[in-house]
Design a protein around this motif. Structure first.
Motif, mmCIF file in Angstrom:
data_model
loop_
_atom_site.group_PDB
_atom_site.id
_atom_site.type_symbol
_atom_site.label_atom_id
_atom_site.label_comp_id
_atom_site.label_asym_id
_atom_site.label_seq_id
_atom_site.Cartn_x
_atom_site.Cartn_y
_atom_site.Cartn_z
ATOM 1 N N LEU A 222 109.603 47.123 43.342
ATOM 2 C CA LEU A 222 110.958 46.649 43.622
ATOM 3 C C LEU A 222 110.949 45.972 44.990
ATOM 4 C CD1 LEU A 222 113.946 46.467 42.856
ATOM 5 C CD2 LEU A 222 114.281 48.720 43.900
ATOM 6 N N ASP A 256 111.389 41.035 36.125
ATOM 7 C CA ASP A 256 112.741 40.508 36.276
ATOM 8 C C ASP A 256 112.898 39.991 37.702
ATOM 9 O OD1 ASP A 256 113.325 41.295 33.696
ATOM 10 O OD2 ASP A 256 114.137 43.239 34.313
ATOM 11 N N ARG A 263 111.866 42.807 40.217
ATOM 12 C CA ARG A 263 111.553 44.140 39.687
ATOM 13 C C ARG A 263 110.446 44.027 38.652
ATOM 14 N NH1 ARG A 263 110.251 48.932 38.660
ATOM 15 N NH2 ARG A 263 111.794 50.567 38.237
ATOM 16 N N CYS A 265 108.689 46.011 35.972
ATOM 17 C CA CYS A 265 109.003 47.198 35.174
ATOM 18 C C CYS A 265 107.703 47.793 34.643
ATOM 19 C CB CYS A 265 109.940 46.836 34.032
ATOM 20 S SG CYS A 265 111.503 46.114 34.586
ATOM 21 N N GLU A 371 123.617 46.156 41.294
ATOM 22 C CA GLU A 371 122.524 45.425 40.654
ATOM 23 C C GLU A 371 121.189 46.118 40.892
ATOM 24 O OE1 GLU A 371 120.712 40.866 40.431
ATOM 25 O OE2 GLU A 371 122.285 41.385 41.871
ATOM 26 N N ALA A 375 118.546 48.314 38.371
ATOM 27 C CA ALA A 375 117.146 47.908 38.272
ATOM 28 C C ALA A 375 116.187 49.079 38.414
ATOM 29 C CB ALA A 375 116.829 46.863 39.346
#
Length: 599
Positions: A222, A256, A263, A265, A371, A375
């Protein structure tokens, strides 16, 4: 919709991102990701003055929790510490990659780590004196004193911390003094910045930028535009399409990228991955209660107003606590510590702004980034029956993707640890598979008979550096060096599996290290803490593995790739001089005259 869904009104995302933009959902994923629900009153949430009577921020009506995260909080509260760590990796995927820092040592891929060349380098007096403050320092020794031997004792007798094995051999027949030897000190990895490319051909600079961005995302899943790694965020946005395609193809990870954050994932690593969250300031590992409060806070923050009263959040968490074990009571010291680490983690991810200096401040107002809160969870418990099922589902993938994930995230991958299908893929692609990841991430592949390790000579793509600075890193390196020298299999013996470590040997080696090096006072006064922390450090690096025993402490085994940090073995020593050589049995003493007379 099924009550097990991650959120009411969640949308299933099989391909692409939740906002509809193109991007892979993750090749080999066990089930599609579920997007966090959008609040019905999103417009009202964006305007806290409109949602709050009297225009007081955070004084809105009761917050609405996310049911999926509430369920996750309940699983955390009922889990053991090890299961809670694995559940966090499966549901949040915020763990960093972990790789050894020493360069790869070329060798025949069929050579064992136990008997092949190593990355060990004998430390010089200069390197011992140049250690950074806070690390191990060489104890002062009189120049006229006797030389140091491996055990740390004077020549002519074993170390005072070593317990002789009970094998029926009298101490007088166990051999003479060992040859003087200066103990090897841990190697300290020199700091290295990210590689800087020179724009010579017009293609080198983009390639270097992509590699820097990929390494940053793998180390910090992140990344925000205003966080500690903001310098790399423009590179991620610039190459987001290429990065998304490569991460999806090689690792099955979804990337993303928004205007203010990126981010990656990640998927889970399965049970026993030894990945955990830690308090950003103190480094204390999260407890199951800390994880439960983290999930409980996120359950409200994903749809909270931008300005939220601190007391309102605590009251909502207390009312929604699924069990007494997950209750929120700031007056309780243990509960206060769990709540503190959960809020500190959220502030570190910039989900929350500043935190109150006084936990009893009822007027403090939190700044919430919804937001970023949305995430954080990536592995929602949509189709899982319980915590163990979620850990299993999050780690499921086709053999190629699963093995590449382990290569990219863990220090070493041993074939003996893999299921049959994944082991077959590793043997079939033992050259091309690691090479593709090494090229993508700027790593070096080290192939041995037992498996593969991807190494980072820059010592950047890891959260635990070995070699590294600091007391635990250097004590752990000394410990693993000496354990390998003591229990390394002889040539001709079975050397592909783990080797048991005598419990007394661990205590003896740590006692010798404490005698030879100036350790912090907390370890000199508490040898149990030294043993606990050193073994935990090596366990998290995968260099040792425990074997649980009922009603007894676990026994420990040394893993093959630990031998790469020890001195290169002498496979053809002079007869009678090797460490494992057996001395000639002593001749029986001549009979005394009295015995002859009796005869």
């Amino acid at each position: 919709m099924d009550q097990q869904d991650y959120a009411v009104g969640a949308t299933r995302v099989a391909v692409g991102r939740p906002d509809g933009r193109a991007g892979g959902a993750g090749r080999g994923a066990a089930h599609p990701f579920l997007a966090v629900r959008e609040a019905v009153g999103a417009a009202a949430a964006d305007d806290p003055q409109a949602a709050a009577p009297g225009g007081v921020p955070g004084a809105a009506a009761a917050l609405s929790p996310d049911p999926g995260l509430l369920r996750l909080a309940q699983w955390f509260a009922a889990a053991t510490p090890g299961t809670a760590h694995d559940l966090c990796a499966a549901s949040f995927g915020l763990y960093p990659a972990r790789h050894f820092g020493a360069p790869a040592v070329p060798a025949d891929p069929d050579v064992s780590w136990w008997h092949g060349p190593t990355a060990h380098a004998a430390a010089s007096p200069r390197s011992l004196a140049a250690r950074t403050e806070g690390g191990l320092r060489r104890a002062r020794r009189d120049a006229a004193a006797l030389p140091v031997v491996r055990s740390g004792a004077k020549p002519g007798r074993p170390g005072r911390h070593r317990k002789p094995e009970i094998n029926g051999v009298l101490p007088e027949t166990m051999g003479g003094p060992e040859a003087p030897e200066t103990p090897a000190a841990p190697r300290v990895a020199s700091p290295s910045a990210a590689p800087v490319a020179q724009d010579r051909s017009g293609e080198e600079l983009p390639a270097a930028e992509r590699r820097i961005a990929a390494r940053l995302l793998l180390a910090h899943p992140l990344v925000t535009a205003s966080g500690p790694h903001a310098d790399g965020f423009p590179l991620i946005r610039r190459h987001r399409d290429w990065l998304a395609e490569r991460f999806d193809t090689l690792l099955g990870y979804r990337l993303d990228v928004g205007p203010w954050h990126a981010r990656l994932c990640k998927a889970g690593l399965g049970p026993g991955a030894a990945r955990r969250l830690e308090h950003p300031a103190t480094g204390a590992p999260f407890t199951p209660g800390g994880y439960a409060r983290l999930a409980l806070a996120l359950a409200f923050l994903v749809d909270a107003p931008e300005q939220l009263g601190y007391r309102q959040l605590l009251d909502a968490m207390r009312a929604a606590a699924p069990e007494p074990a997950a209750s929120v009571d700031p007056a309780d010291s243990a509960d206060s510590a769990d709540l503190d680490m959960a809020l500190a983690a959220l502030a570190g991810w910039q989900v929350l702004g500043d935190l109150p200096s006084d936990a009893d401040d009822d007027t403090f107002v939190l700044t919430v980034d919804r937001e970023l809160a949305r995430a954080v969870p990536v592995g929602p418990p949509a189709l899982a029956a319980d915590a163990a099922d979620l850990i299993r589902l999050a780690a499921e993938a086709e053999p190629a993707t699963a093995v590449r994930r382990l290569l990219a995230e863990t220090p070493a991958v041993l074939a003996a640890d893999l299921p049959e299908e994944r082991r077959a893929w590793l043997y079939e692609h033992r050259l091309s598979g690691p090479a593709a990841l090494a090229e993508f991430l700027g790593l070096e592949a080290e192939l041995r008979a037992e498996g593969v390790a991807l190494l980072d000579p820059a010592a950047e793509l890891t959260d635990l550096a070995l070699p590294g600075v600091g007391t635990l890193a250097q004590a752990g390196l000394l410990l693993v060096e000496r354990l390998v020298e003591e229990v390394r299999p002889l040539p001709g013996e079975s050397s592909e599996g783990d080797v048991p470590i005598p419990d007394a040997l661990i205590d003896g080696v740590l006692g010798d290290i404490a005698d030879e090096y100036g350790l912090p006072a907390r370890y000199l006064s508490d040898r149990t803490a030294l043993r606990r922390d050193a073994l935990d450090f090596l366990l998290r690096l995968g260099l040792i593995t425990p074997t649980p025993q009922p009603k007894r402490p676990p026994t420990w085994h040394l893993r093959p790739h630990a031998a790469r940090f020890a001195p290169t073995p002498d496979l053809q020593p002079v007869p009678g001089t090797g460490r494992h050589s057996r001395r000639e049995p002593l001749l029986p003493p001549p009979p005394s005259p009295r015995t002859e007379l009796r005869a």
